[in-house]
Design a protein around this motif. Structure first.
Motif, PDB file in Angstrom:
ATOM      1  N   ASP A  14       0.852  -1.187   0.000  1.00  0.00           N
ATOM      2  CA  ASP A  14       0.000   0.000   0.000  1.00  0.00           C
ATOM      3  C   ASP A  14       0.888   1.237   0.000  1.00  0.00           C
ATOM      4  O   ASP A  14       2.090   1.171   0.232  1.00  0.00           O
ATOM      5  CB  ASP A  14      -0.914  -0.007   1.240  1.00  0.00           C
ATOM      6  N   GLY A  15       0.269   2.386  -0.245  1.00  0.00           N
ATOM      7  CA  GLY A  15       1.005   3.645  -0.250  1.00  0.00           C
ATOM      8  C   GLY A  15       1.719   3.880  -1.569  1.00  0.00           C
ATOM      9  O   GLY A  15       1.421   3.265  -2.597  1.00  0.00           O
ATOM     10  N   VAL A  16       2.713   4.783  -1.524  1.00  0.00           N
ATOM     11  CA  VAL A  16       3.496   5.141  -2.713  1.00  0.00           C
ATOM     12  C   VAL A  16       4.975   5.127  -2.347  1.00  0.00           C
ATOM     13  O   VAL A  16       5.380   5.688  -1.320  1.00  0.00           O
ATOM     14  CB  VAL A  16       3.117   6.543  -3.250  1.00  0.00           C
ATOM     15  N   LEU A  17       5.772   4.492  -3.182  1.00  0.00           N
ATOM     16  CA  LEU A  17       7.220   4.428  -3.000  1.00  0.00           C
ATOM     17  C   LEU A  17       7.897   5.126  -4.169  1.00  0.00           C
ATOM     18  O   LEU A  17       7.653   4.788  -5.328  1.00  0.00           O
ATOM     19  CB  LEU A  17       7.685   2.977  -2.934  1.00  0.00           C
ATOM     20  N   ARG A  18       8.714   6.115  -3.855  1.00  0.00           N
ATOM     21  CA  ARG A  18       9.506   6.789  -4.891  1.00  0.00           C
ATOM     22  C   ARG A  18      10.904   6.181  -4.902  1.00  0.00           C
ATOM     23  O   ARG A  18      11.544   6.054  -3.847  1.00  0.00           O
ATOM     24  CB  ARG A  18       9.580   8.290  -4.613  1.00  0.00           C
ATOM     25  N   HIS A  19      11.378   5.815  -6.058  1.00  0.00           N
ATOM     26  CA  HIS A  19      12.695   5.203  -6.164  1.00  0.00           C
ATOM     27  C   HIS A  19      13.544   5.953  -7.193  1.00  0.00           C
ATOM     28  O   HIS A  19      13.025   6.528  -8.153  1.00  0.00           O
ATOM     29  CB  HIS A  19      12.583   3.722  -6.543  1.00  0.00           C
ATOM     30  N   LYS A  20      14.843   5.911  -6.948  1.00  0.00           N
ATOM     31  CA  LYS A  20      15.804   6.587  -7.826  1.00  0.00           C
ATOM     32  C   LYS A  20      17.155   5.917  -7.657  1.00  0.00           C
ATOM     33  O   LYS A  20      17.504   5.495  -6.549  1.00  0.00           O
ATOM     34  CB  LYS A  20      15.892   8.077  -7.454  1.00  0.00           C
ATOM     35  N   LEU A  27       6.109   3.643  -7.360  1.00  0.00           N
ATOM     36  CA  LEU A  27       5.381   2.385  -7.291  1.00  0.00           C
ATOM     37  C   LEU A  27       4.188   2.551  -6.370  1.00  0.00           C
ATOM     38  O   LEU A  27       4.283   3.200  -5.324  1.00  0.00           O
ATOM     39  CB  LEU A  27       6.281   1.270  -6.752  1.00  0.00           C
ATOM     40  N   ARG A  28       3.083   1.921  -6.752  1.00  0.00           N
ATOM     41  CA  ARG A  28       1.861   1.943  -5.953  1.00  0.00           C
ATOM     42  C   ARG A  28       1.401   0.519  -5.677  1.00  0.00           C
ATOM     43  O   ARG A  28       2.034  -0.437  -6.113  1.00  0.00           O
ATOM     44  CB  ARG A  28       0.785   2.754  -6.674  1.00  0.00           C
ATOM     45  N   LYS A  29       0.296   0.400  -4.971  1.00  0.00           N
ATOM     46  CA  LYS A  29      -0.215  -0.886  -4.523  1.00  0.00           C
ATOM     47  C   LYS A  29      -0.190  -1.931  -5.635  1.00  0.00           C
ATOM     48  O   LYS A  29      -0.730  -1.714  -6.721  1.00  0.00           O
ATOM     49  CB  LYS A  29      -1.644  -0.707  -4.004  1.00  0.00           C
ATOM     50  N   GLY A  30       0.471  -3.052  -5.362  1.00  0.00           N
ATOM     51  CA  GLY A  30       0.535  -4.154  -6.314  1.00  0.00           C
ATOM     52  C   GLY A  30       1.680  -4.090  -7.294  1.00  0.00           C
ATOM     53  O   GLY A  30       1.972  -5.070  -7.991  1.00  0.00           O
ATOM     54  N   ASP A  31       2.374  -2.941  -7.386  1.00  0.00           N
ATOM     55  CA  ASP A  31       3.518  -2.810  -8.290  1.00  0.00           C
ATOM     56  C   ASP A  31       4.759  -3.470  -7.672  1.00  0.00           C
ATOM     57  O   ASP A  31       4.879  -3.589  -6.448  1.00  0.00           O
ATOM     58  CB  ASP A  31       3.823  -1.340  -8.565  1.00  0.00           C
ATOM     59  N   LEU A  75      23.991   2.654  -6.621  1.00  0.00           N
ATOM     60  CA  LEU A  75      23.531   3.512  -5.533  1.00  0.00           C
ATOM     61  C   LEU A  75      22.053   3.795  -5.777  1.00  0.00           C
ATOM     62  O   LEU A  75      21.667   4.150  -6.887  1.00  0.00           O
ATOM     63  CB  LEU A  75      24.308   4.838  -5.500  1.00  0.00           C
ATOM     64  N   HIS A  76      21.222   3.641  -4.735  1.00  0.00           N
ATOM     65  CA  HIS A  76      19.798   3.923  -4.934  1.00  0.00           C
ATOM     66  C   HIS A  76      19.151   4.372  -3.634  1.00  0.00           C
ATOM     67  O   HIS A  76      19.735   4.277  -2.548  1.00  0.00           O
ATOM     68  CB  HIS A  76      19.078   2.708  -5.524  1.00  0.00           C
ATOM     69  N   ILE A  77      17.943   4.878  -3.766  1.00  0.00           N
ATOM     70  CA  ILE A  77      17.140   5.266  -2.615  1.00  0.00           C
ATOM     71  C   ILE A  77      15.693   4.879  -2.893  1.00  0.00           C
ATOM     72  O   ILE A  77      15.228   4.963  -4.026  1.00  0.00           O
ATOM     73  CB  ILE A  77      17.254   6.782  -2.325  1.00  0.00           C
ATOM     74  N   GLU A  78      15.013   4.429  -1.844  1.00  0.00           N
ATOM     75  CA  GLU A  78      13.583   4.157  -1.894  1.00  0.00           C
ATOM     76  C   GLU A  78      12.957   4.875  -0.706  1.00  0.00           C
ATOM     77  O   GLU A  78      13.391   4.688   0.437  1.00  0.00           O
ATOM     78  CB  GLU A  78      13.315   2.650  -1.793  1.00  0.00           C
ATOM     79  N   GLU A  79      11.960   5.712  -0.962  1.00  0.00           N
ATOM     80  CA  GLU A  79      11.380   6.496   0.124  1.00  0.00           C
ATOM     81  C   GLU A  79       9.916   6.811  -0.157  1.00  0.00           C
ATOM     82  O   GLU A  79       9.462   6.783  -1.302  1.00  0.00           O
ATOM     83  CB  GLU A  79      12.167   7.797   0.327  1.00  0.00           C
ATOM     84  N   ALA A  80       9.194   7.101   0.929  1.00  0.00           N
ATOM     85  CA  ALA A  80       7.801   7.524   0.799  1.00  0.00           C
ATOM     86  C   ALA A  80       7.749   8.979   0.343  1.00  0.00           C
ATOM     87  O   ALA A  80       8.733   9.726   0.442  1.00  0.00           O
ATOM     88  CB  ALA A  80       7.093   7.364   2.140  1.00  0.00           C
ATOM     89  N   LEU A  81       6.594   9.372  -0.144  1.00  0.00           N
ATOM     90  CA  LEU A  81       6.388  10.765  -0.510  1.00  0.00           C
ATOM     91  C   LEU A  81       6.270  11.632   0.746  1.00  0.00           C
ATOM     92  O   LEU A  81       5.985  11.135   1.840  1.00  0.00           O
ATOM     93  CB  LEU A  81       5.118  10.908  -1.355  1.00  0.00           C
ATOM     94  N   GLU A  82       6.500  12.936   0.579  1.00  0.00           N
ATOM     95  CA  GLU A  82       6.292  13.881   1.680  1.00  0.00           C
ATOM     96  C   GLU A  82       4.849  13.743   2.183  1.00  0.00           C
ATOM     97  O   GLU A  82       3.902  13.748   1.398  1.00  0.00           O
ATOM     98  CB  GLU A  82       6.537  15.304   1.182  1.00  0.00           C
ATOM     99  N   ASP A  83       4.703  13.585   3.506  1.00  0.00           N
ATOM    100  CA  ASP A  83       3.390  13.435   4.154  1.00  0.00           C
ATOM    101  C   ASP A  83       2.652  12.167   3.723  1.00  0.00           C
ATOM    102  O   ASP A  83       1.442  12.040   3.939  1.00  0.00           O
ATOM    103  CB  ASP A  83       2.490  14.652   3.876  1.00  0.00           C
ATOM    104  N   GLY A  84       3.369  11.207   3.122  1.00  0.00           N
ATOM    105  CA  GLY A  84       2.760   9.942   2.726  1.00  0.00           C
ATOM    106  C   GLY A  84       3.403   8.772   3.461  1.00  0.00           C
ATOM    107  O   GLY A  84       4.099   8.943   4.464  1.00  0.00           O
TER     108      GLY A  84
END
Length: 287
Positions: free
Chosen positions: A75-81, A90-94, A105-114
């Motif tokens: 669930d939620g939203v994951l921003r990756h780079k 990425l969103r639910k089910g992705d 080198l990478h990062i995975e994080e939630a959105l601001e206020d998410g």
């Protein structure tokens, strides 16, 4: 599947069952271990799997070498780079299937206020592919192949299910499916010979395996081995069920691991840290 393979099909039982292990609990990051680390031989080709529920700031950018990371969104939203030019959300089910190979080198994080609620699995890379070029694959929920039966939808993230095959590329052969099963319905998931596997219950409850073991939300059900013959496991929902079934071919190679690096020898681990310090993993994008 050929008739001879069906005839010799092994009915998998549940060998072991446990619930997720609390690992971290902060205001921005709750983490539970699904597959604890350092059970390399038992879980081969899998290294560790965690369930993360996090807000922005839980992780900074970081390196990996010698593994693939598989991120499945609950669930939620994951921003990756990453520093190879890949980025997105990425969103639910992705699912994101990232091959670190020789270094990324990478990062995975939630959105601001998410928030981002996900499973992340580390798959070991065979020795001959530890230093491949990094590779990035996105398997979006809407695009993944689906096997449909009465009361059931099986999304094929990697490998195959009942003749439905994913296009996801693997170095270590892996079957990964998402199962959505209505109450009182059943399905069977098939595997190639010599695949280690497990079921993780994300929500709901059911009866699993030929020995009919009950499992509920946050339970891990590890399957008995089947070395010489193809096999299958039965899943029956006693409540509306959402789970993932994951299995892979063991590598049977030595494992040396420290932090974000997984290689075959301690010398290779030392070299990974040296290469990282010397900037051989590349630079992190500044914008």
């Amino acid at each position: 599947m050929k008739d001879t393979e069906r005839k010799n099909m092994i009915k998998r039982e549940i060998q072991n069952k446990w619930s997720v292990i609390p690992q971290r609990d902060t205001s921005i990051h709750k983490q539970y271990l699904v597959l604890p680390a350092e059970k390399w031989e038992e879980f081969d080709p899998f290294l560790v799997m965690a369930e993360d529920n996090m807000k922005k700031g839980a992780f900074d950018h970081h390196p990996h070498r010698g593994i693939e990371t598989v991120s499945y969104m609950i669930d939620g939203v994951l921003r990756h780079k990453d520093n190879q030019g890949n980025e997105g959300e990425l969103r639910k089910g992705d699912v994101q299937w990232m091959t670190a190979g020789k270094g990324i080198l990478h990062i995975e994080e939630a959105l601001e206020d998410g928030f981002a609620h996900l499973l992340q699995l580390w798959v070991n890379l065979p020795a001959e592919h530890k230093m491949v070029e990094p590779r990035y694959q996105e398997i979006f929920h809407a695009d993944a192949p689906v096997r449909k039966e009465n009361g059931a939808e099986i999304k094929v993230i990697s490998g195959s299910s009942g003749g439905v095959t994913s296009q996801t590329k693997n170095y270590a052969p892996v079957t990964m499916v998402e199962v959505v099963l209505q109450e009182s319905h059943s399905i069977v998931q098939d595997f190639h010979a010599d695949f280690n596997g497990f079921i993780y219950v994300i929500d709901g409850a059911g009866i699993f395996g030929a020995n009919k073991v009950a499992g509920k939300k946050n339970d891990v059900l590890w399957l008995t081995p089947s070395v010489e013959n193809p096999s299958e496991v039965k899943l029956h929902a006693t409540e509306p069920l959402l789970c993932v079934v994951i299995a892979g071919k063991p590598l049977r190679e030595p494992v040396a691991a420290k932090g974000p690096f997984v290689m075959n020898t301690e010398e290779q681990i030392k070299q990974a840290f040296k290469d990282f310090r010397e900037g051989k993993f590349g630079e992190w994008p500044q914008n």
